[in-house]
Design a protein around this motif. Structure first.
Motif, PDB file in Angstrom:
ATOM      1  N   TYR A 157       0.847  -1.203   0.000  1.00  0.00           N
ATOM      2  CA  TYR A 157       0.000   0.000   0.000  1.00  0.00           C
ATOM      3  C   TYR A 157       0.880   1.249   0.000  1.00  0.00           C
ATOM      4  O   TYR A 157       0.679   2.172  -0.804  1.00  0.00           O
ATOM      5  CB  TYR A 157      -0.903  -0.039   1.234  1.00  0.00           C
ATOM      6  CG  TYR A 157      -1.842   1.126   1.424  1.00  0.00           C
ATOM      7  CD1 TYR A 157      -3.162   1.059   0.995  1.00  0.00           C
ATOM      8  CD2 TYR A 157      -1.426   2.293   2.073  1.00  0.00           C
ATOM      9  CE1 TYR A 157      -4.045   2.120   1.198  1.00  0.00           C
ATOM     10  CE2 TYR A 157      -2.298   3.352   2.282  1.00  0.00           C
ATOM     11  CZ  TYR A 157      -3.604   3.257   1.847  1.00  0.00           C
ATOM     12  OH  TYR A 157      -4.468   4.312   2.057  1.00  0.00           O
ATOM     13  N   ASN A 183     -10.844   9.186  -7.546  1.00  0.00           N
ATOM     14  CA  ASN A 183     -11.374   7.826  -7.668  1.00  0.00           C
ATOM     15  C   ASN A 183     -10.900   7.092  -8.912  1.00  0.00           C
ATOM     16  O   ASN A 183     -11.139   5.893  -9.057  1.00  0.00           O
ATOM     17  CB  ASN A 183     -12.904   7.844  -7.660  1.00  0.00           C
ATOM     18  CG  ASN A 183     -13.460   8.196  -6.294  1.00  0.00           C
ATOM     19  OD1 ASN A 183     -12.837   7.943  -5.262  1.00  0.00           O
ATOM     20  ND2 ASN A 183     -14.640   8.801  -6.263  1.00  0.00           N
ATOM     21  N   ALA A 201      -7.038   6.175  -6.160  1.00  0.00           N
ATOM     22  CA  ALA A 201      -7.721   5.198  -5.306  1.00  0.00           C
ATOM     23  C   ALA A 201      -7.589   3.757  -5.810  1.00  0.00           C
ATOM     24  O   ALA A 201      -7.278   2.845  -5.015  1.00  0.00           O
ATOM     25  CB  ALA A 201      -9.197   5.577  -5.142  1.00  0.00           C
ATOM     26  N   GLU A 261      -6.133   1.560  -2.784  1.00  0.00           N
ATOM     27  CA  GLU A 261      -7.175   1.030  -1.903  1.00  0.00           C
ATOM     28  C   GLU A 261      -7.414  -0.467  -2.086  1.00  0.00           C
ATOM     29  O   GLU A 261      -7.747  -1.163  -1.124  1.00  0.00           O
ATOM     30  CB  GLU A 261      -8.480   1.808  -2.116  1.00  0.00           C
ATOM     31  CG  GLU A 261      -8.421   3.221  -1.570  1.00  0.00           C
ATOM     32  CD  GLU A 261      -9.791   3.863  -1.470  1.00  0.00           C
ATOM     33  OE1 GLU A 261     -10.803   3.164  -1.641  1.00  0.00           O
ATOM     34  OE2 GLU A 261      -9.844   5.077  -1.204  1.00  0.00           O
ATOM     35  N   SER A 289      -8.139  -3.773   0.622  1.00  0.00           N
ATOM     36  CA  SER A 289      -9.580  -4.046   0.642  1.00  0.00           C
ATOM     37  C   SER A 289      -9.846  -5.181   1.631  1.00  0.00           C
ATOM     38  O   SER A 289      -9.099  -6.155   1.720  1.00  0.00           O
ATOM     39  CB  SER A 289     -10.069  -4.443  -0.753  1.00  0.00           C
ATOM     40  OG  SER A 289      -9.400  -5.602  -1.211  1.00  0.00           O
ATOM     41  N   TYR A 296      -8.273   7.933   4.267  1.00  0.00           N
ATOM     42  CA  TYR A 296      -7.602   8.163   2.987  1.00  0.00           C
ATOM     43  C   TYR A 296      -6.239   8.821   3.240  1.00  0.00           C
ATOM     44  O   TYR A 296      -6.011   9.965   2.838  1.00  0.00           O
ATOM     45  CB  TYR A 296      -8.454   9.076   2.097  1.00  0.00           C
ATOM     46  CG  TYR A 296      -9.876   8.615   1.911  1.00  0.00           C
ATOM     47  CD1 TYR A 296     -10.212   7.704   0.908  1.00  0.00           C
ATOM     48  CD2 TYR A 296     -10.896   9.086   2.740  1.00  0.00           C
ATOM     49  CE1 TYR A 296     -11.516   7.282   0.732  1.00  0.00           C
ATOM     50  CE2 TYR A 296     -12.207   8.673   2.571  1.00  0.00           C
ATOM     51  CZ  TYR A 296     -12.515   7.775   1.580  1.00  0.00           C
ATOM     52  OH  TYR A 296     -13.808   7.355   1.408  1.00  0.00           O
TER      53      TYR A 296
END
Length: 379
Positions: A80, A100, A104, A108, A112, A206
């Protein structure tokens, strides 16, 4: 409240901010964000690093339960951070519409199934820390708040809280928490003129957006602390094509306006924060609409309940400064040679030429909204 359209001027400010963040000379040797992120990603994958994953939240009388994993066994956290490192160039200038699509999906998905805000890490010979704090620290948010972002906010011309517009976003003292082994820490008070910054997208959820220009919103201490990591569903900036540009506004009860015009009585009259399309406030229990959230989450209505004296003066001014009076005043001022004279600024004591001008002085939004409402009722 007012939102600011992302113009070329705003984009240039964001670009300059990003270039400074990416310039290694901005930081001491080995202390720039990319180097810190790379170092963090490497230490997170060591077998001596312990990653603590929440299994059961704390309940009354029972502490939270975590499962422990070696960094070499659970590499998702390291991956990450490495993904943030790999995509760092331009990250801090990404537009909200790009979050997004351009960042992201690249970070992300690596975590998850995990609640990032609940992950904790025990680095070798260090105290247990929330994972997101390590990321935020590595991305140098500390320098952003204290030294870097303030000068760009000054270029924007913002001086008040973007949420309530009732109080200043400038603070004169901040605290630096210095961690030591075995969970010990000390607090260092730093006297400096800087800005309180709220993250529109919470840094605990975030962390890769913790230094993104458009995610940093000047706010007062009250709104910043009350909002915390909750989603207010209100962002300062908007892009071309966004129709939701003024989601809330202030208004007076129409019966109060009639009462003042017929009797000159305006005691106890307060402004109400209202949703777009209506001049009536949301119900007290409303925590869904924009105005409702700002009231229940931030207590905005409670702040403006204390401004009845300001409303009283505004009603007086609107009655005194008739259109004929204003036209005569403007003509007289022109003869004095005052450049840039703005009659509205002169009367209301604020700035109103551009969207971001409203954030230069406290209560500018409320004063402007009420003045426009009074003007509408005369038509």
């Amino acid at each position: 409240m007012r939102r600011i359209r992302i113009t070329d001027r705003i984009k240039d400010i964001a670009k300059d901010f990003t270039l400074e963040m990416e310039n290694v000379e901005t930081f001491k040797k080995g202390e720039n964000p990319k180097e810190r992120l790379l170092a963090l990603s490497k230490v997170l994958e060591k077998s001596s690093t312990i990653i603590k994953v929440l299994k059961q939240k704390a309940t009354k009388g029972h502490p939270a339960l975590y499962s422990n994993h070696k960094g070499s066994e659970l590499k998702a956290l390291s991956e990450y951070v490495k993904a943030i490192y790999d995509n760092y160039e331009g990250l801090n200038a990404l537009l909200p519409s790009e979050w997004n699509t351009k960042i992201a999906p690249k970070v992300e998905t690596l975590l998850s199934g995990y609640d990032i805000s609940e992950l904790k890490v025990k680095l070798p010979q260090k105290a247990v820390r929330p994972f997101y704090e390590l990321v935020v620290e590595s991305m140098r948010y500390d320098r952003v708040q204290k030294d870097i972002m303030p000068k760009y906010i000054r270029r924007l011309g913002i001086k008040t809280c973007v949420y309530c517009n009732a109080q200043s976003a400038i603070t004169t003292s901040i605290q630096e928490i210095i961690y030591a082994p075995k969970g010990k820490y000390k607090v260092k008070n730093i006297d400096a003129s800087c800005y309180e910054l709220d993250h529109n997208k919470a840094k605990s959820v975030y962390p890769y957006l913790c230094t993104n220009f458009y995610n940093l919103q000047p706010s007062c201490s009250s709104c910043n602390r009350r909002k915390n990591n909750r989603d207010l569903d209100f962002s300062l900036y908007y892009e071309d094509g966004d129709v939701d540009t003024m989601p809330v506004h202030f208004a007076l009860d129409p019966t109060d306006i009639i009462k003042f015009r017929t009797s000159n009585i305006c005691k106890g009259v307060v402004p109400y924060l209202c949703n777009e399309g209506t001049d009536f406030p949301p119900v007290i229990t409303d925590n869904i609409s924009r105005a409702g959230k700002m009231n229940t989450m931030l207590g905005v209505q409670g702040i403006y309940n204390e401004y009845e004296d300001v409303v009283e003066e505004l009603l007086w001014k609107h009655k005194i400064y008739s259109r004929e009076f204003m036209n005569a005043t403007i003509a007289q001022i022109k003869s004095l040679g005052l450049n840039g004279f703005d009659i509205k600024r002169f009367i209301l004591g604020g700035y109103y030429d551009r969207e971001d001008d409203f954030l230069k002085r406290p209560c500018s939004i409320m004063k402007n909204d009420l003045w426009e409402q009074l003007e509408r009722t005369l038509k």
